[in-house]
Design a protein around this motif. Sequence first.
Motif, mmCIF file in Angstrom:
data_model
loop_
_atom_site.group_PDB
_atom_site.id
_atom_site.type_symbol
_atom_site.label_atom_id
_atom_site.label_comp_id
_atom_site.label_asym_id
_atom_site.label_seq_id
_atom_site.Cartn_x
_atom_site.Cartn_y
_atom_site.Cartn_z
ATOM 1 N N THR A 31 0.853 -1.187 0.000
ATOM 2 C CA THR A 31 0.000 0.000 0.000
ATOM 3 C C THR A 31 0.886 1.234 0.000
ATOM 4 O O THR A 31 2.060 1.175 0.375
ATOM 5 N N ALA A 32 0.320 2.345 -0.415
ATOM 6 C CA ALA A 32 1.076 3.591 -0.389
ATOM 7 C C ALA A 32 1.463 3.964 1.038
ATOM 8 O O ALA A 32 2.559 4.460 1.295
ATOM 9 N N LYS A 33 0.575 3.716 1.987
ATOM 10 C CA LYS A 33 0.846 4.031 3.386
ATOM 11 C C LYS A 33 2.010 3.208 3.911
ATOM 12 O O LYS A 33 2.891 3.723 4.605
ATOM 13 N N ARG A 160 -7.218 -7.873 2.273
ATOM 14 C CA ARG A 160 -7.763 -7.987 0.925
ATOM 15 C C ARG A 160 -8.955 -8.937 0.886
ATOM 16 O O ARG A 160 -9.769 -8.874 -0.026
ATOM 17 N N LEU A 188 -7.645 -5.478 -6.824
ATOM 18 C CA LEU A 188 -7.896 -4.084 -6.489
ATOM 19 C C LEU A 188 -9.334 -3.688 -6.789
ATOM 20 O O LEU A 188 -9.960 -2.947 -6.035
ATOM 21 N N TYR A 197 -10.457 0.652 -1.192
ATOM 22 C CA TYR A 197 -9.471 0.944 -2.223
ATOM 23 C C TYR A 197 -8.885 2.344 -2.048
ATOM 24 O O TYR A 197 -9.624 3.313 -1.836
ATOM 25 N N ASP A 201 -2.620 2.831 -3.984
ATOM 26 C CA ASP A 201 -2.226 1.449 -3.721
ATOM 27 C C ASP A 201 -1.940 0.682 -4.999
ATOM 28 O O ASP A 201 -1.118 -0.236 -5.011
ATOM 29 N N ALA A 204 1.619 1.211 -5.811
ATOM 30 C CA ALA A 204 2.465 0.510 -4.842
ATOM 31 C C ALA A 204 2.519 -0.979 -5.163
ATOM 32 O O ALA A 204 3.585 -1.603 -5.120
#
Length: 229
Positions: A31-33, A160, A188, A197, A201, A204
Amino acid sequence: MAIDRPGRPENLPAAEVLWARWALAAVLEATAKAEAQGVRRVGTWIDDRGLHLDDRGCTWWTFQHLGEGRYLLYGEDESSAVKWHEPSIDMLAQAPEWLPYEHLRGLLEGWELGCVYWYEDGAWARAPYPGDLDDDGLDCGMSRFAVREELLRDLIASERGLPRDRADGLVAAAEARSLTAVEIGEVLDAAAAADEYVAADREAMLRSLELAALTAPGSVVPTTSNEPG
């Protein structure tokens, strides 16, 4: 295949299979986080140094592909008794010359390492253990990837929330090195439908997928109407 305590080299699947399973988990977890955590990252991920697992508490592991069919697995689980054993155990005994000794010895000197396994010529190996060693942490650390059913269970229970048939198909594709970005896109899209979502992400996951080298040549991630405009 279950992992003994302490672990035995033959308990581990072929390094290519272990890599595929671990890398798939890293791709799906990306994930971007999580990427923004940098060196303090927690969870399962891949970067240019290899595959990683770290819960910042009980267990941490690194798995590296060092070329020419050579792989290195090292880390520690709190269940490992190796570094506390008396007399001391040389975790690098009988190890090949191509290991990154400077890095490993630094971990050993810092009391950060619980076991080391290496793979070459199609076989795993490790240093000899004394007969009274109870555990080296391999089971608690690696059974989630070494045992296929455990991996499936984790993917189904993950954020997920993959259905079993989809999880099974993704694992099979990863092991066959035929995973497509279309399949990742479908994961996704399902997350988007469940309001789980984050647009960033996707990028990433694609970065992780590229590093994992599990994607069929020429695959393209499709855009979907679920992406925020």
